[in-house]
Design a protein around this motif. Sequence first.
Motif, PDB file in Angstrom:
ATOM      1  N   PRO A  94     -10.223  -5.007   5.886  1.00  0.00           N
ATOM      2  CA  PRO A  94     -11.261  -5.222   4.868  1.00  0.00           C
ATOM      3  C   PRO A  94     -10.778  -6.169   3.777  1.00  0.00           C
ATOM      4  O   PRO A  94      -9.605  -6.132   3.391  1.00  0.00           O
ATOM      5  CB  PRO A  94     -11.487  -3.819   4.291  1.00  0.00           C
ATOM      6  N   SER A  95     -11.696  -7.018   3.277  1.00  0.00           N
ATOM      7  CA  SER A  95     -11.292  -8.057   2.331  1.00  0.00           C
ATOM      8  C   SER A  95     -10.749  -7.455   1.038  1.00  0.00           C
ATOM      9  O   SER A  95      -9.894  -8.042   0.386  1.00  0.00           O
ATOM     10  CB  SER A  95     -12.467  -8.987   2.043  1.00  0.00           C
ATOM     11  N   VAL A  96     -11.226  -6.263   0.696  1.00  0.00           N
ATOM     12  CA  VAL A  96     -10.778  -5.654  -0.557  1.00  0.00           C
ATOM     13  C   VAL A  96      -9.275  -5.341  -0.496  1.00  0.00           C
ATOM     14  O   VAL A  96      -8.575  -5.388  -1.513  1.00  0.00           O
ATOM     15  CB  VAL A  96     -11.643  -4.403  -0.852  1.00  0.00           C
ATOM     16  N   ILE A  97      -8.769  -5.097   0.715  1.00  0.00           N
ATOM     17  CA  ILE A  97      -7.333  -4.832   0.878  1.00  0.00           C
ATOM     18  C   ILE A  97      -6.525  -6.099   0.567  1.00  0.00           C
ATOM     19  O   ILE A  97      -5.464  -6.039  -0.048  1.00  0.00           O
ATOM     20  CB  ILE A  97      -7.022  -4.357   2.317  1.00  0.00           C
ATOM     21  N   VAL A 117     -12.820  -1.558  -6.501  1.00  0.00           N
ATOM     22  CA  VAL A 117     -13.280  -2.675  -7.326  1.00  0.00           C
ATOM     23  C   VAL A 117     -13.562  -2.210  -8.755  1.00  0.00           C
ATOM     24  O   VAL A 117     -13.210  -2.890  -9.727  1.00  0.00           O
ATOM     25  CB  VAL A 117     -14.536  -3.309  -6.685  1.00  0.00           C
ATOM     26  N   GLN A 118     -14.156  -1.035  -8.892  1.00  0.00           N
ATOM     27  CA  GLN A 118     -14.495  -0.531 -10.219  1.00  0.00           C
ATOM     28  C   GLN A 118     -13.237  -0.399 -11.086  1.00  0.00           C
ATOM     29  O   GLN A 118     -13.227  -0.815 -12.244  1.00  0.00           O
ATOM     30  CB  GLN A 118     -15.185   0.829 -10.092  1.00  0.00           C
ATOM     31  N   VAL A 119     -12.184   0.164 -10.513  1.00  0.00           N
ATOM     32  CA  VAL A 119     -10.958   0.348 -11.289  1.00  0.00           C
ATOM     33  C   VAL A 119     -10.328  -0.996 -11.621  1.00  0.00           C
ATOM     34  O   VAL A 119      -9.858  -1.213 -12.739  1.00  0.00           O
ATOM     35  CB  VAL A 119      -9.959   1.245 -10.531  1.00  0.00           C
ATOM     36  N   SER A 120     -10.345  -1.949 -10.663  1.00  0.00           N
ATOM     37  CA  SER A 120      -9.692  -3.221 -10.976  1.00  0.00           C
ATOM     38  C   SER A 120     -10.487  -4.032 -11.992  1.00  0.00           C
ATOM     39  O   SER A 120      -9.925  -4.916 -12.623  1.00  0.00           O
ATOM     40  CB  SER A 120      -9.412  -4.053  -9.719  1.00  0.00           C
ATOM     41  N   LEU A 121     -11.783  -3.732 -12.154  1.00  0.00           N
ATOM     42  CA  LEU A 121     -12.553  -4.431 -13.183  1.00  0.00           C
ATOM     43  C   LEU A 121     -12.288  -3.857 -14.561  1.00  0.00           C
ATOM     44  O   LEU A 121     -12.483  -4.517 -15.566  1.00  0.00           O
ATOM     45  CB  LEU A 121     -14.050  -4.335 -12.871  1.00  0.00           C
ATOM     46  N   GLY A 122     -11.866  -2.603 -14.600  1.00  0.00           N
ATOM     47  CA  GLY A 122     -11.662  -1.962 -15.893  1.00  0.00           C
ATOM     48  C   GLY A 122     -10.326  -2.327 -16.493  1.00  0.00           C
ATOM     49  O   GLY A 122      -9.581  -3.164 -15.984  1.00  0.00           O
ATOM     50  N   GLU A 123     -10.006  -1.665 -17.577  1.00  0.00           N
ATOM     51  CA  GLU A 123      -8.776  -1.982 -18.310  1.00  0.00           C
ATOM     52  C   GLU A 123      -7.674  -0.979 -17.982  1.00  0.00           C
ATOM     53  O   GLU A 123      -6.925  -0.571 -18.851  1.00  0.00           O
ATOM     54  CB  GLU A 123      -9.053  -1.993 -19.819  1.00  0.00           C
ATOM     55  N   THR A 124      -7.607  -0.551 -16.710  1.00  0.00           N
ATOM     56  CA  THR A 124      -6.605   0.447 -16.359  1.00  0.00           C
ATOM     57  C   THR A 124      -5.218  -0.171 -16.405  1.00  0.00           C
ATOM     58  O   THR A 124      -4.967  -1.172 -15.731  1.00  0.00           O
ATOM     59  CB  THR A 124      -6.865   0.972 -14.938  1.00  0.00           C
ATOM     60  N   THR A 132      -4.112   5.035  -7.920  1.00  0.00           N
ATOM     61  CA  THR A 132      -5.120   5.617  -7.019  1.00  0.00           C
ATOM     62  C   THR A 132      -5.754   4.560  -6.130  1.00  0.00           C
ATOM     63  O   THR A 132      -6.064   4.835  -4.975  1.00  0.00           O
ATOM     64  CB  THR A 132      -6.263   6.301  -7.795  1.00  0.00           C
ATOM     65  N   ILE A 133      -5.947   3.336  -6.672  1.00  0.00           N
ATOM     66  CA  ILE A 133      -6.660   2.351  -5.847  1.00  0.00           C
ATOM     67  C   ILE A 133      -5.823   1.971  -4.624  1.00  0.00           C
ATOM     68  O   ILE A 133      -6.369   1.641  -3.577  1.00  0.00           O
ATOM     69  CB  ILE A 133      -7.091   1.096  -6.647  1.00  0.00           C
ATOM     70  N   PHE A 134      -4.498   2.067  -4.755  1.00  0.00           N
ATOM     71  CA  PHE A 134      -3.666   1.749  -3.599  1.00  0.00           C
ATOM     72  C   PHE A 134      -3.683   2.908  -2.588  1.00  0.00           C
ATOM     73  O   PHE A 134      -3.650   2.693  -1.385  1.00  0.00           O
ATOM     74  CB  PHE A 134      -2.248   1.407  -4.033  1.00  0.00           C
ATOM     75  N   ALA A 135      -3.737   4.146  -3.108  1.00  0.00           N
ATOM     76  CA  ALA A 135      -3.829   5.289  -2.203  1.00  0.00           C
ATOM     77  C   ALA A 135      -5.145   5.247  -1.432  1.00  0.00           C
ATOM     78  O   ALA A 135      -5.175   5.432  -0.206  1.00  0.00           O
ATOM     79  CB  ALA A 135      -3.704   6.591  -2.991  1.00  0.00           C
ATOM     80  N   VAL A 136      -6.241   4.964  -2.168  1.00  0.00           N
ATOM     81  CA  VAL A 136      -7.539   4.833  -1.495  1.00  0.00           C
ATOM     82  C   VAL A 136      -7.506   3.651  -0.532  1.00  0.00           C
ATOM     83  O   VAL A 136      -8.016   3.733   0.590  1.00  0.00           O
ATOM     84  CB  VAL A 136      -8.677   4.673  -2.536  1.00  0.00           C
ATOM     85  N   GLY A 137      -6.870   2.559  -0.959  1.00  0.00           N
ATOM     86  CA  GLY A 137      -6.749   1.382  -0.102  1.00  0.00           C
ATOM     87  C   GLY A 137      -5.974   1.685   1.171  1.00  0.00           C
ATOM     88  O   GLY A 137      -6.342   1.229   2.261  1.00  0.00           O
ATOM     89  N   LEU A 152       0.830  -1.209   0.000  1.00  0.00           N
ATOM     90  CA  LEU A 152       0.000   0.000   0.000  1.00  0.00           C
ATOM     91  C   LEU A 152       0.863   1.257   0.000  1.00  0.00           C
ATOM     92  O   LEU A 152       0.621   2.196  -0.764  1.00  0.00           O
ATOM     93  CB  LEU A 152      -0.937   0.002   1.204  1.00  0.00           C
ATOM     94  N   VAL A 153       1.895   1.255   0.847  1.00  0.00           N
ATOM     95  CA  VAL A 153       2.734   2.461   0.948  1.00  0.00           C
ATOM     96  C   VAL A 153       3.542   2.665  -0.331  1.00  0.00           C
ATOM     97  O   VAL A 153       3.593   3.772  -0.882  1.00  0.00           O
ATOM     98  CB  VAL A 153       3.658   2.368   2.179  1.00  0.00           C
TER      99      VAL A 153
END
Lengths: 316, 297
Positions: B126-129, A269-276, A285-290, A53-54
């Motif tokens: 959270p499981s998503v992590i 989830v939305q971003v990981s489903l897409g073709e990014t 961004t998904i890791f920053a949000v994560g 994540l970091v």
Amino acid sequence: MATTSEIQSNSDLLERVARRRRRQHVEQTVFAWLLRAAALISVLTTVGIVIILVAQSAGFFAEVSPWEFLTGTEWAPLFSPQKFGVLSLVGGTLLVAVIAGIVSLTLGLGAAIFLSEYAPERLRRVLKPILEVLAGIPTVVYGYFALTFITPILQNIFGHDQVIVFNALSAGLVMGLMIMPMVSTLSEDAMVAVPRSLRDAAYALGATRFEVSTKVVIPAALSGIVASFILGVSRAIGETMIVKIAAGATPNLTLNPLESIQAMTAYIVQVSLGETPQGSLEYKTIFAVGLLLFVMTLAMNIVGRWVISRFRQQYE
Amino acid sequence: MNKQDSIISKRQKLHAVRVLRDRIFVVGFALAVIAGILGLAALLFDVLIDGLPFLNINFLTSYASRKAENSGILAPLAGTIWIVGMTALLTIPIGVGTAIYLEEFASKNRLNRLIELNIANLAGVPSVIYGLLGLAVFVQFLFNGSRNVTAGALTMTLLILPIVVIASQEAIKAVPSSYRDAAYAMGANRWQVVKAVVLPQALPGMMSGIILALSRAIGESAPILIISSLVWVTFIPTSPDSKFTVLPLQIFTWISQPQHSFRGIAAAAIIVLLIVLLSMNGIAIWIRSKYQSRPDQ
């Protein structure tokens, strides 16, 4: 007088015993190391989560300032101009989580009082497992229930033009139902731990069961109840599928639960489903949000458990 | 005389009010329980009414299709079995091993307290992590971008590991220490005590915990969604590096279709999923109740 052969067989026996001892010792040493290695995996998991994540967020924060991320109110990383204000995602997450928290606290606390103070043991033993089935139902099923059952009901109550198909209220209500058994079990544990003598003293003064429950048991179990609420809300913040299916995909900083929002988890989830493409700014961004999600839930869990442990010390 | 009467009647009134309030709130508290049960009933009815018409043998033995009425859950069913099987193989030794280490081998020093604290914290992540962890470590680093069954199973293993460890620790703690002392007194070493006394005694408790954890893995979608990301899978995974889908993911895919006809088969797949999960829960409860009431304790 021992003969030579007896001495011989005795020392054979001693030799065999010693050999077996040594073998057992080796076996124990080997397995002790294997067990220690197993225990290390959970530590490595935490280290892995933090590093991933970091490290990935670091790439993101090299291009977007943490200040813009944490204080901006518009989230549009997939459009140009890109906007990275995570508050609209956090707002959506908290809106759903607060609704879920209120529902689960109301139902869970009521159920806990009923089960611990009123219900006869036999009834309790029937009701509790039924309620706990709620905790075992997969979240994707709750998402389906919110979308196909609760949302139409809300639309009939508030009017179709008021309630968008994907809305925060429906997701929050259903999530509250899902978390209710957890709040109920934790609160009930806290109430059961309140010493019998406190209740008896109140009953001896002529108190009714309602008065004993609200004026003796709840105040005495308050920290446990507060902890159950914190842990429940933390669970709601981390929940993914219900908000993904029922609450929408519109980053939206609002207090109106009838509007469509996007939760942090749903965005991931939305971003990981897409073709990014991997390595792009959108991907990071998904890791920053994560990371933000991880910090929020971790803080709440630590506070929740601290409150519980402080409470336990009071009566043990 | 009159004054005393009025005091008494005031008291009686007050008492009546208090009793009434007590009665009203009993109903209120009971309603909270009833609301929970009604919510569960509504959920089950909703799913059954939508899904039962689509539930037949063809549904279990065909692949997903562009047309709702031809669709089936063969691929996700097989994928779920793959994931659960591999997750069980990985989780059971690691989880039980960790629990044995913490309960029987580890001295109560700062490091081991840290490990326990760490496991408790992992249970609340959270499981998503875990999905993000699996995506970065397993899919991208270990398998070079291949979104395969093994990556899914490894991620699920890390996800349910804390549950298995905590349940196994509880089961080990429940073994009376006199059993261990008896074995030690006969000269057994620590590992022999674990192997011959603690494990057999703790096994039923561990089993029910493991089954519950595995049912969590079956129902979990968010991490698999991130790992697998595939929408239409029309084949059975044949090896650990096959692509895959699982039941909750297929359900999610169908719910997300714009055509309403797919909701029916989503509900039908939910029924299958719930049957699997409820029977696993049933087995876990049965094991626990069968071995819990030992008369000699």
